[in-house]
Write an enzyme that holds these catalytic residues in place. Structure first.
Site, PDB file in Angstrom:
ATOM      1  N   ARG A 119       0.851  -1.193   0.000  1.00 21.28           N
ATOM      2  CA  ARG A 119       0.000   0.000   0.000  1.00 21.28           C
ATOM      3  C   ARG A 119       0.886   1.242   0.000  1.00 21.28           C
ATOM      4  O   ARG A 119       1.700   1.431   0.903  1.00 21.28           O
ATOM      5  CB  ARG A 119      -0.886   0.003   1.246  1.00 21.28           C
ATOM      6  CG  ARG A 119      -1.744   1.243   1.461  1.00 21.28           C
ATOM      7  CD  ARG A 119      -2.396   1.130   2.841  1.00 21.28           C
ATOM      8  NE  ARG A 119      -3.383   2.158   3.110  1.00 21.28           N
ATOM      9  CZ  ARG A 119      -3.149   3.288   3.761  1.00 21.28           C
ATOM     10  NH1 ARG A 119      -1.918   3.560   4.185  1.00 21.28           N
ATOM     11  NH2 ARG A 119      -4.111   4.156   4.002  1.00 21.28           N
ATOM     12  N   LEU A 120       0.739   2.072  -1.018  1.00 20.81           N
ATOM     13  CA  LEU A 120       1.502   3.315  -1.110  1.00 20.81           C
ATOM     14  C   LEU A 120       0.704   4.409  -0.409  1.00 20.81           C
ATOM     15  O   LEU A 120      -0.278   4.926  -0.943  1.00 20.81           O
ATOM     16  CB  LEU A 120       1.775   3.672  -2.569  1.00 20.81           C
ATOM     17  CG  LEU A 120       2.521   2.613  -3.402  1.00 20.81           C
ATOM     18  CD1 LEU A 120       2.759   3.124  -4.817  1.00 20.81           C
ATOM     19  CD2 LEU A 120       3.835   2.226  -2.750  1.00 20.81           C
ATOM     20  N   ASP A 121       1.153   4.760   0.783  1.00 19.51           N
ATOM     21  CA  ASP A 121       0.409   5.695   1.636  1.00 19.51           C
ATOM     22  C   ASP A 121       0.613   7.135   1.172  1.00 19.51           C
ATOM     23  O   ASP A 121       1.743   7.561   0.914  1.00 19.51           O
ATOM     24  CB  ASP A 121       0.888   5.544   3.088  1.00 19.51           C
ATOM     25  CG  ASP A 121       0.282   6.574   4.007  1.00 19.51           C
ATOM     26  OD1 ASP A 121      -0.939   6.527   4.216  1.00 19.51           O
ATOM     27  OD2 ASP A 121       1.041   7.443   4.494  1.00 19.51           O
ATOM     28  N   ALA A 122      -0.500   7.892   1.098  1.00 18.06           N
ATOM     29  CA  ALA A 122      -0.460   9.333   0.779  1.00 18.06           C
ATOM     30  C   ALA A 122       0.387   9.614  -0.452  1.00 18.06           C
ATOM     31  O   ALA A 122       1.069  10.629  -0.551  1.00 18.06           O
ATOM     32  CB  ALA A 122       0.057  10.127   1.977  1.00 18.06           C
ATOM     33  N   VAL A 123       0.318   8.723  -1.417  1.00 14.23           N
ATOM     34  CA  VAL A 123       1.277   8.730  -2.521  1.00 14.23           C
ATOM     35  C   VAL A 123       1.066   9.907  -3.475  1.00 14.23           C
ATOM     36  O   VAL A 123       1.992  10.328  -4.179  1.00 14.23           O
ATOM     37  CB  VAL A 123       1.207   7.384  -3.277  1.00 14.23           C
ATOM     38  CG1 VAL A 123      -0.105   7.249  -4.033  1.00 14.23           C
ATOM     39  CG2 VAL A 123       2.400   7.194  -4.197  1.00 14.23           C
TER      40      VAL A 123
END
Length: 570
Positions: free
Chosen positions: A236-240
Site C-alpha cells: 500500500r503506497l500511503d499518501a502517494v
C-alpha cells in the site's frame, strides 16, 4: 543461487522511467547501485506470489499492536488471535505501519527496516506469513522528525543535505492542495545554527522526503525491496499523491508522482511477480482512478474511497440513487486492475471522494446528521481561505446508527452495508473494529487528543475474547454475522472481482446488483435501504437465497426493513 536473469524489456522500462523522472541527474553510479539491489533481491526471493485475484480474497485491516497481554508482545498475541478468530474468514492481513514511530499511530516512521520492538520482531511477521498473505504499508511520502535520516540532515552529515525539501517561506505556495488545516512549512534549526523551512504536508513530525534527490529514491527502493523480501503480497503506497513537489502547482497528482509509482511497480514486477501495488489517494474519484495508469503499468488496485460515504449517504437518506448512478459509471482500464473496496479504516470516512458525485449541500447535510449522532469531523483549509469538512471520524457501526437504536436495528443496517461491500466488484477489506462490532471510543479521543482515535481502540486480549464469546452481545453478533457473510462470499465465483456487474434501483430504496461469473454462475443481490417493508418484482424465481437459506418461488419478493438477499440462479 545467482541472480535470476533479467527480462531485457523490464530493465529497459526501469531505465526509461529513471530517464523520464531524473534525466542526467540519475548517474551511472546511481543506476549501478539500483540494479545491484534489485539483482540481490531477485536472488533471495524463493516463494512465488499468487498471480491475480479471485473471489476468495478478502482482507482484514488491523494494527500490529491491536491486542495486548501482560506476558507476550502484541504481534505474538495477534498471531494466536488470528489463528482462532480470523484465519477461516480472511485470506490477507493488512498490517498497518508496524515500524518504530513517533506519531500518527505509526504513519510517522522512525525506521522503515525495523519492527517496533514493543510490538515484536520480523520473526513474528514471518509466523503470521505462514498463516495468511500479507499487506504492508509503504509510507513513502514522509518520515518521522525523530528518525536517524532526519537527524543526519539536521547534523548536516554528508549525503543527507538534500533528503528533505527546503523552501523559502516567502515562496507563493497558495496553489498547493492542503489535506490538513496545519502549516505547510515547518522551521528547523541545523547544527550550524541556520534555520531551514521544510515541507511538512501532514504535520511537523512528518517530514516530506525529497524524491528529486536520487539518493532518496535509492533509499526508498531499498525499503520496498526489504518489504518484498519479508513477504509482502500487497504493498500500500500511503499518501502517494503528494510525493513530488513543484512550487506553483497543486503539488498533488503531478506527472512525476505517477512516474515514480510506475517505477515502484516495475521494480516489484521484476523482483516478485504477483505483488499487488495499491495506491491510497483520498481524493475525488476521477483523480483516484488515474493511478491505474493504462491498466498495466501503474497501480494494480486503487482504494475505492467513494464507496464508504456513498453507502452512508444511501442509508441515512434511505435512497440508493446516487450510489447506483456512481456505480454504473465504474470502469477499469484493463482486467489487470481492480478496486480495493472498504467501508471503514484506521482513518475517518473521507468526504473529498464525494465531491463531484453529490452536491455540496448533500455532503454538509450528511456531516450534520452524523455529528448529531455523535460523530466527530476533521476540516481542511481551501486555497481561498475557507474550510471544508475533510473526513468524518466514527466507527462504521455508529455511523450507520441512531442513538436510540436497538442492537437489532444497528446490526440490520450494519449487515446491509457490509453485504453491499462484499457484493461490489473488486477485493473487499474489512477493518478489525468493524468485525468486532466496536462503538465510538470517546475515551480514546480524550486520552490521545485527536479525532481519529475514536476508531482506533486497542484491546486487552483476554477481555475482548470474553466479549466476542458472550453469546447475544453486540460484538459477538456482529462478528458471527459478518464472518458468515464473508465465508459465503468466498465460496461463489460470481463474486470474483472481475465477474460481470450490473446495478440498478427498482425504486429509490431498493438496490439490485447482479454478478455473473465466467462459468455462468449468477447471483442477484437485493438490498432494502429503508426502514419500511418493500415489495418488488425481480426475475429471481426458481433461485435460492444464500443468506436466508430458502428457495425463491415467485418473481415478487418481500424485503424486511434493511434486509439483503443473495439469490443464486439455479
Amino acid at each position: 543461487m545467482g541472480p535470476l536473469p533479467w527480462k531485457s524489456e523490464m530493465k529497459e522500462k526501469i531505465n526509461q522511467l529513471l530517464n523520464d523522472v531524473y534525466a542526467d541527474a540519475f548517474s551511472a553510479a546511481h543506476r549501478e547501485a539500483l540494479f545491484t539491489a534489485i539483482d540481490r533481491s531477485k536472488s533471495l526471493i524463493t516463494q512465488q506470489r499468487k498471480q491475480g485475484w479471485d473471489e476468495s480474497d478478502v482482507v482484514l485491516i488491523t494494527y500490529a499492536d491491536q491486542f495486548h497481554h501482560a506476558e507476550q508482545k502484541p504481534l505474538a498475541i495477534f498471531n494466536q488471535f488470528y489463528q482462532k478468530w480470523f484465519k477461516s474468514v480472511f485470506s490477507h492481513v493488512h498490517l498497518l505501519p508496524f515500524c518504530p514511530w513517533s506519531s500518527d499511530d505509526g504513519f510517522s516512521v522512525i525506521d522503515y527496516h525495523r519492527v517496533a520492538p514493543e510490538s515484536g520482531d520480523w520473526n513474528d511477521i514471518a509466523e503470521l506469513k505462514r498463516q495468511t498473505k500479507l499487506m504492508f504499508d509503504f509510507v513513502c511520502n514522509h518520515m518521522s522528525a525523530k528518525s536517524e535520516w532526519f537527524n543526519n540532515y539536521l547534523q548536516q552529515k554528508p549525503g543527507f543535505e538534500n533528503f528533505f525539501i527546503e523552501m523559502d517561506p516567502e515562496t507563493d505556495l497558495s496553489a498547493v492542495t492542503r489535506p490538513r488545516a496545519l502549516p505547510l512549512l515547518t522551521p528547523f534549526t541545523l547544527s550550524d545554527g541556520s534555520v531551514r523551512h521544510l515541507w511538512t504536508t501532514f504535520s511537523e513530525d512528518q517530514i516530506d522526503l525529497n524524491y528529486a534527490c536520487p539518493e532518496v529514491l535509492l533509499a526508498m527502493v531499498d525499503v520496498l525491496l526489504h518489504y518484498l523480501l519479508q513477504g509482502a503480497d500487497y504493498i500500500r503506497l500511503d499518501a502517494v499523491g503528494f510525493m513530488w513537489k513543484t512550487p506553483g502547482t497543486s503539488c498533488i497528482h503531478l506527472e512525476k508522482t505517477h512516474l515514480l509509482i510506475k517505477l515502484f511497480r516495475a521494480i516489484a514486477d521484476a523482483v516478485a511477480p504477483g505483488t499487488v501495488i495499491i495506491t491510497e489517494t483520498n481524493v475525488p474519484h476521477k483523480d483516484n482512478i488515474s493511478y491505474l495508469g493504462n491498466g498495466s503499468d501503474e497501480a494494480h488496485m486503487v482504494y475505492q474511497f467513494s464507496l464508504p460515504p456513498l453507502v452512508l449517504h444511501s442509508v441515512h437518506s434511505q435512497d440508493a440513487t446516487a450510489l447506483c448512478r456512481w456505480a454504473q459509471s465504474l470502469t477499469l482500464p484493463s482486467d489487470k486492475t481492480t478496486w480495493f473496496n472498504f467501508l471503514a479504516s484506521h482513518d475517518g470516512v473521507g468526504l473529498n471522494p464525494l465531491r463531484g458525485i453529490l452536491p455540496e449541500d448533500d455532503i454538509l447535510q450528511l456531516v450534520d446528521k452524523l455529528q448529531q449522532q455523535g460523530a466527530l469531523v476533521n476540516w481542511k483549509n481551501n486555497p481561498d481561505g475557507s474550510r471544508s469538512p475533510y473526513e468524518i471520524n466514527v466507527t462504521y457501526m455508529d455511523a450507520l446508527s441512531r442513538q436510540d437504536d436497538s442492537d437489532d436495528e444497528r446490526l440490520a443496517r450494519f449487515t446491509l452495508a457490509h453485504a453491499i461491500l462484499l457484493t461490489f466488484p473488486g477485493v473487499p477489506a474489512v477493518y478489525i473494529q468493524s468485525i468486532m462490532g466496536s462503538r465510538n471510543d470517546y475515551a480514546g479521543v480524550e486520552k490521545l487528543g485527536y479525532n481519529r482515535a475514536i476508531n482506533r481502540q486497542k484491546y486487552d486480549a483476554a477481555e475482548i475474547e470474553q466479549q466476542l464469546s458472550a453469546s447475544g452481545s453486540l460484538r459477538s453478533r456482529a462478528y458471527h454475522i459478518l464472518s458468515q457473510l464473508i465465508v459465503l462470499r468466498r465460496q461463489h465465483k460470481a463474486f470474483h472481482p472481475d465477474s460481470q456487474f450490473t446495478i440498478q434501483t427498482l425504486n429509490p430504496s431498493v438496490l439490485l446488483i447482479t454478478r455473473t461469473a465466467n462459468d455462468g454462475e449468477e447471483i442477484t443481490a437485493l438490498f432494502n435501504i429503508s426502514d419500511k417493508e418493500q415489495h418488488v418484482d425481480a426475475n429471481v424465481q426458481g433461485g435460492f437465497d444464500l443468506i436466508n437459506k430458502h428457495a425463491v418461488m415467485d418473481t415478487s419478493v418481500t424485503l424486511r426493513p434493511w434486509q439483503v438477499t443473495w439469490i443464486k440462479k439455479q
